[in-house]
Design an enzyme around this catalytic site. Structure first.
Site, mmCIF file in Angstrom:
data_model
loop_
_atom_site.group_PDB
_atom_site.id
_atom_site.type_symbol
_atom_site.label_atom_id
_atom_site.label_comp_id
_atom_site.label_asym_id
_atom_site.label_seq_id
_atom_site.Cartn_x
_atom_site.Cartn_y
_atom_site.Cartn_z
ATOM 1 N N THR A 126 0.820 -1.215 0.000
ATOM 2 C CA THR A 126 0.000 0.000 0.000
ATOM 3 C C THR A 126 0.847 1.255 0.000
ATOM 4 O OG1 THR A 126 -1.786 -1.160 1.151
ATOM 5 C CG2 THR A 126 -1.811 1.231 1.263
ATOM 6 N N SER A 184 1.290 -7.548 -0.493
ATOM 7 C CA SER A 184 1.961 -8.475 0.428
ATOM 8 C C SER A 184 1.215 -9.802 0.544
ATOM 9 C CB SER A 184 2.132 -7.843 1.813
ATOM 10 O OG SER A 184 0.894 -7.653 2.458
ATOM 11 N N THR A 190 1.250 -4.094 4.412
ATOM 12 C CA THR A 190 1.048 -4.323 5.835
ATOM 13 C C THR A 190 0.355 -5.652 6.145
ATOM 14 O OG1 THR A 190 -1.053 -3.114 5.800
ATOM 15 C CG2 THR A 190 0.947 -1.861 6.328
#
Length: 360
Positions: free
Chosen positions: A69, A116, A149
């Site tokens: 992000t 991720s 994250t």
């Protein structure tokens, strides 16, 4: 896995790290000879250009980018959930934070550019090799890794076990895309570079720098799906904070990490396959049996409370264990110690959550 992008750059116009590189290159291909004065002046001019933007008083920090992000793009400034991760290259991100020039000599490279959710064992191993290779150089004082994250804590803990250096390694991400109103990425990146170049950050294991907090890779987890203060360490606490541009440490981890870790992946080409099974009421044994029959190397059981399992789940776990699969009991609770079970051969997680236990 995406192919590594070779777009490597340096803030400023630095070409050579050490003064005198231009002179060295003149002699490297043959025996010494007398250099005319006009050539010496030309070499000196080249040296001056080479070190422009480089400050010998500042630490050298390398940023390895993996996407996420922090490098995401949305259609509108108000898009906080609908965006494409990993779209912005690290060069563009760093150029958005010119203040970095005041705290470090920064270089950056895109290792990959993915959400991720798509970080896999292949990327993890490549990242570990890159980090260890770079930290072995006297010209690198610290590493920052930009990352999505959602699984940042997993990559952080893996590196906490396999990085062979006391130099700072800092993981950083953002909860809002780069294009969003009030994005948190720029300040997070600035703080991460500040931390990676700080003398007091050495030998503290891999750290997570987010929202002005400094957390240990072992103890910090993502705890909220949307809020920028998502990374917390409920029981163990933070290592410290970044206050007005200065890292302040208050605690330290006592668990083995990085340079003192027993793990070495320098010659490892493939990581073991480990799955996680989440227990619940009325669960059955077939998930365990299927995983074992598929040939996984290990199973993590995210059990209820203190690693509790139903009779069906225990039957499945015992089937997996009897077929050569390492089974480890952990907890879906998120905090607390899972104690040993004397009536089984299963291992226990101590305080590690299921996703970090995959790497231990």
């Amino acid at each position: 896995m995406q192919v590594k992008k070779k777009s490597k750059f340096v803030i400023g116009t630095i070409v050579a790290v050490s003064v005198g590189f231009g002179s060295w290159s003149m002699y490297a291909s043959g025996p010494a000879e007398v250099v005319p004065e006009e050539e010496k002046e030309s070499v000196q001019e080249n040296e001056d250009v080479a070190v422009e933007g480089y400050d010998a008083e500042l630490p050298n920090v390398e940023i390895l980018a993996t996407g996420g992000t922090i490098a995401a793009v949305g259609d509108e400034r108000t898009d906080l959930a609908d965006y494409t991760a990993g779209e912005i290259e690290i060069q563009d991100l760093i150029e958005q934070v010119p203040e970095l020039e005041d705290i470090a000599n920064v270089t950056g490279e895109d290792i990959t550019g993915v959400s991720s959710n798509d970080i896999n064992n292949e990327i993890l191993l490549e990242l570990a090799h890159e980090v260890n290779e770079r930290l072995a150089s006297d010209d690198v004082d610290g590493i920052v890794i930009t990352h999505g994250t959602n699984t940042l804590e997993e990559t952080a803990y893996f590196l906490n076990l396999v990085v062979d250096s006391e130099k700072p390694v800092v993981m950083v991400g953002a909860m809002r895309p780069d294009t969003a109103m009030s994005s948190d990425g720029e300040l997070n990146l600035y703080n991460a570079v500040l931390l990676a170049g700080h003398e007091e950050a050495k030998d503290r294991g891999v750290m997570i720098s987010q929202n002005d907090r400094i957390g240990s890779a072992r103890d910090v987890s993502k705890t909220n799906t949307m809020q920028i203060d998502t990374f917390t360490s409920t029981e163990m606490g933070y290592l410290g904070n970044i206050i007005d541009g200065e890292p302040r440490f208050y605690t330290e981890t006592t668990r083995t990490h990085t340079a003192n870790s027993e793990f070495d992946v320098s010659d490892v080409e493939e990581l073991p396959e480990v799955d996680i099974i989440y227990t619940h009421q009325s669960d059955r044994s077939y998930m365990f049996e299927a995983a074992a029959d598929q040939g996984v190397d290990g199973l993590i059981v995210a059990g209820a409370g203190n690693g509790g399992m139903s009779s069906n789940a225990r039957e499945g776990a015992e089937y997996a264990h009897d077929n050569g699969v390492m089974v480890v009991r952990s907890s879906r609770v998120g905090n607390g110690v899972v104690t040993p079970d004397e009536d089984s051969d299963f291992l226990t997680s101590d305080t590690l959550n299921p996703v970090k236990l995959v790497f231990y």
